[in-house]
Design an enzyme around this catalytic site. Structure first.
Site, PDB file in Angstrom:
ATOM      1  N   ASP A 150       1.204  -1.299  -0.125  1.00  0.00           N
ATOM      2  CA  ASP A 150      -0.239  -0.225  -0.183  1.00  0.00           C
ATOM      3  C   ASP A 150       1.263   1.098  -0.081  1.00  0.00           C
ATOM      4  OD1 ASP A 150      -2.627   1.350   0.039  1.00  0.00           O
ATOM      5  OD2 ASP A 150      -3.086   0.450   1.561  1.00  0.00           O
ATOM      6  N   ASP A 165     -10.093   3.041  -3.364  1.00  0.00           N
ATOM      7  CA  ASP A 165     -10.868   1.804  -2.072  1.00  0.00           C
ATOM      8  C   ASP A 165     -12.392   1.934  -2.935  1.00  0.00           C
ATOM      9  OD1 ASP A 165      -8.527   1.488  -1.466  1.00  0.00           O
ATOM     10  OD2 ASP A 165      -8.895   1.929   0.749  1.00  0.00           O
TER      11      ASP A 165
END
Ligand SMILES: *[C@@H]1O[C@H](CO)[C@@H](O)[C@H](O)[C@H]1NC(C)=O
Ligand SMILES: *[C@@H]1O[C@H](CO)[C@@H](O)[C@H](O)[C@H]1NC(C)=O
Ligand SMILES: *[C@@H]1O[C@H](CO)[C@@H](O)[C@H](O)[C@H]1NC(C)=O
Length: 408
Positions: free
Chosen positions: A157, A214
Site C-alpha cells: 500500500d 478503494d
C-alpha cells in the site's frame, strides 16, 4: 548505422521489459480480508470476524471444501491490521501475538498444505494505512521476513509516504523482492496515490496495481469505479497482459451493499477488465445465489482468458453501457450494463458495429443462462432487456467458416 539499429533494438526491448517473475500470467484470484473484515481486531467481541489465524484457516477450509479453490481462487490473503504496533529488538516486524499466536510461517504452512498460496499486506510508507509499522527504511529486513514466512504475494500500500518517492521506491522494493530469490506476486498501490501515474513504469515493475480509490460496499461506489475505469481506459488498458494487470479492487459480491443483479454486474465487468478476482466476504454465511455468481465457471474463464487483453467500454447511451473484451479463441465477451433506475427492464437494440465486433455470424451464449442460446448476425439488430442496475452478459462465438463452406 549499426549503432542506430542497436538503439532501436534496445528501445523496443525496454518497451517490452516486464516484471519477469513468471507469476500472475492470468489475473490473480483469491480471498482477502479487507473489504469485509477491515481492521476488526477485538477477538473477544467479534470472534468470527477479527483478523486472525482462525479467520484465515476457517475461510481456507471453506474455499477448499466448497469448490472455490477448484474454481481458481487460490490466494488467501491478510490485508492491514496483522501487526504488533512495534518492531522487535532486531527491527523485525512482529505479527500480533494474540491473533497470530503461531506466527505467519504457520499460516503459510497451513495454506500450502491445502493447496493455497499466501498473500500478505504491507505499506511502502512509515506506517500502514491503519497505523502499523510500514516498510520504509526497513525494506530488506522485511523482505527477509516475508521470505522466512513463505509469503507468495505482497500487496504494498502507499499510505504515509510522499507520492513523489513512489516512482523510485516501488521499483526499489521490487528489485529487493527479486534479489530475495523467492517468487512473490507484487501488487502495487502506487498509481492509486498519484494524479498522473507513469503506467509504463508501473507495468514494468508490478504484477498488478490498484489504479484508483478503494471500493466500498455499495452500488454507488461500484458505479463510480466503473465510470472512472471507462473514462480513463485509454491511459492504462493497453498495459494489461499476462503478468501485469490493472486492479479495480476487491469483489463486493455476497456482502451487504449489492443486490444480486448488481453483484452480477461486478462479476461481468471485472472479467471484461481482466481484473484480479479477490473475494472479501464471509464464506460461511454467504447466500447461495451470491456464491453461484462467484463460482460461475464461464465468467471466470472470461476473466482468466489466456490472451490477457483487457476489454473496454465501447458504448454509453441513456445510461446503458456496452463493454467488450476480445478472447483468445476469437470470440467476444459482451456485457450490457443498465445503470438506469427506472423500474422495468430496459430494452436495447444494437448492431454489431455498435458492439464493436466484426460483422459475421455468431452463436450467442448468455453467460448467466437467463436467455437461451441464439444465432445472430452479420446483419440486423441484437435485442435484449437488462434489469435496472443489472447486466446481460453474452459470449459471441463466431460460426466457423467450415460451416459456411459446406454450402458451396
Ligand atoms: C517518514 O519518516 C521519516 C523519518 O522519521 C520522516 O522524515 C518523513 O517525513 C516521514 N514521512 C511521512 C510521509 O510521514
Ligand atoms: C528476477 O529477475 C530475473 C530477470 O528479470 C528473472 O529471470 C528471475 O526469475 C527473477 N526472480 C524472481 C525471484 O523474481
Ligand atoms: C453515460 O452517458 C450519460 C448520458 O446518457 C451520462 O449522464 C453519463 O455520465 C455517462 N456515463 C459515463 C460513465 O460516462
Amino acid at each position: 548505422m549499426g549503432g542506430i539499429y542497436l538503439l532501436v533494438f534496445f528501445g523496443l526491448f525496454s518497451l517490452n521489459k516486464a516484471l519477469d517473475n513468471g507469476l500472475a500470467l492470468t489475473p490473480p484470484m483469491g480471498w482477502l480480508t479487507w473489504q469485509r473484515f477491515r481492521c476488526i481486531t477485538d477477538c473477544e467481541k467479534y470472534p468470527d470476524e477479527c483478523i486472525s489465524e482462525n479467520l484465515i484457516k476457517r475461510m481456507a477450509d471453506i474455499m477448499l471444501d466448497e469448490g472455490y479453490l477448484e474454481a481458481g481462487y487460490n490466494y488467501v490473503g491478510i490485508d492491514d491490521c496483522w501487526l504488533e504496533k512495534q518492531r522487535d529488538d532486531n527491527g523485525r516486524l512482529v505479527p500480533d501475538r494474540n491473533r497470530f499466536p503461531n506466527g505467519m510461517k504457520a499460516i503459510a504452512d497451513y495454506l500450502h498444505k491445502k493447496g493455497f498460496k499466501f498473500a500478505l499486506y504491507q505499506d511502502y510508507g512509515n506506517k500502514t494505512c491503519m497505523g502499523y509499522p510500514g516498510v520504509l527504511g526497513h525494506e530488506a529486513t522485511d523482505i527477509q521476513s516475508f521470505v522466512d514466512w513463505d509469503v507468495d504475494y505482497i500487496k504494498l500500500d502507499g499510505c504515509y509516504v510522499d507520492t513523489g518517492k513512489m516512482d523510485d521506491g516501488y521499483p526499489y522494493f521490487g528489485k529487493l523482492m527479486n534479489e530475495s530469490g523467492r517468487p512473490m506476486v507484487y501488487s502495487c498501490s502506487w498509481p492509486a496515490y498519484q494524479n498522473k501515474p507513469n503506467y509504463a513504469s508501473i507495468a514494468n515493475h508490478c504484477n498488478l496495481w490498484r489504479n484508483w480509490d478503494d471500493i466500498q460496499d455499495s452500488w454507488s461506489s461500484l458505479s463510480r469505479i466503473m465510470k472512472w475505469f471507462a473514462e480513463n481506459q485509454d491511459d492504462f488498458a493497453k498495459y494489461a497482459r499476462p503478468g501485469q494487470w490493472n486492479d479495480p479492487d476487491m469483489l463486493l459480491i455476497g456482502n451487504f451493499g449489492l443486490s444480486l443483479d448488481q453483484a452480477k454486474v461486478q462479476m461481468a465487468v471485472w472479467s471484461i477488465l481482466a481484473a484480479p478476482l479477490l473475494m472479501s466476504v464471509d464464506l460461511k454465511t454467504i447466500r447461495p445465489e451470491f456464491k453461484e455468481v462467484l463460482l460461475n465457471r464461464d465468467i471466470i474463464a472470461i476473466d482468466q482468458d489466456s490472451l490477457g487483453r483487457q476489454g473496454l467500454r465501447v458504448w454509453n447511451k441513456s445510461n446503458c453501457e456496452i463493454w467488450n473484451r476480445k478472447l483468445s479463441d476469437g470470440s467476444y465477451a459482451i456485457a450490457f450494463v443498465n445503470k438506469r433506475d427506472d423500474g422495468a427492464p430496459y430494452a436495447v437494440k444494437v448492431s454489431l458495429d455498435t458492439m464493436s465486433i466484426p460483422k459475421q455470424a455468431y452463436e450467442v451464449q448468455d453467460l448467466y443462462k437467463e436467455e437461451k442460446p441464439r444465432s445472430f448476425g452479420p446483419g440486423g439488430d441484437f435485442e435484449t432487456r437488462i434489469n435496472p442496475s443489472g447486466v446481460k452478459f453474452f459470449k459471441f462465438i463466431p460460426k466457423t467458416s467450415n460451416e459456411v463452406k459446406t454450402d458451396t
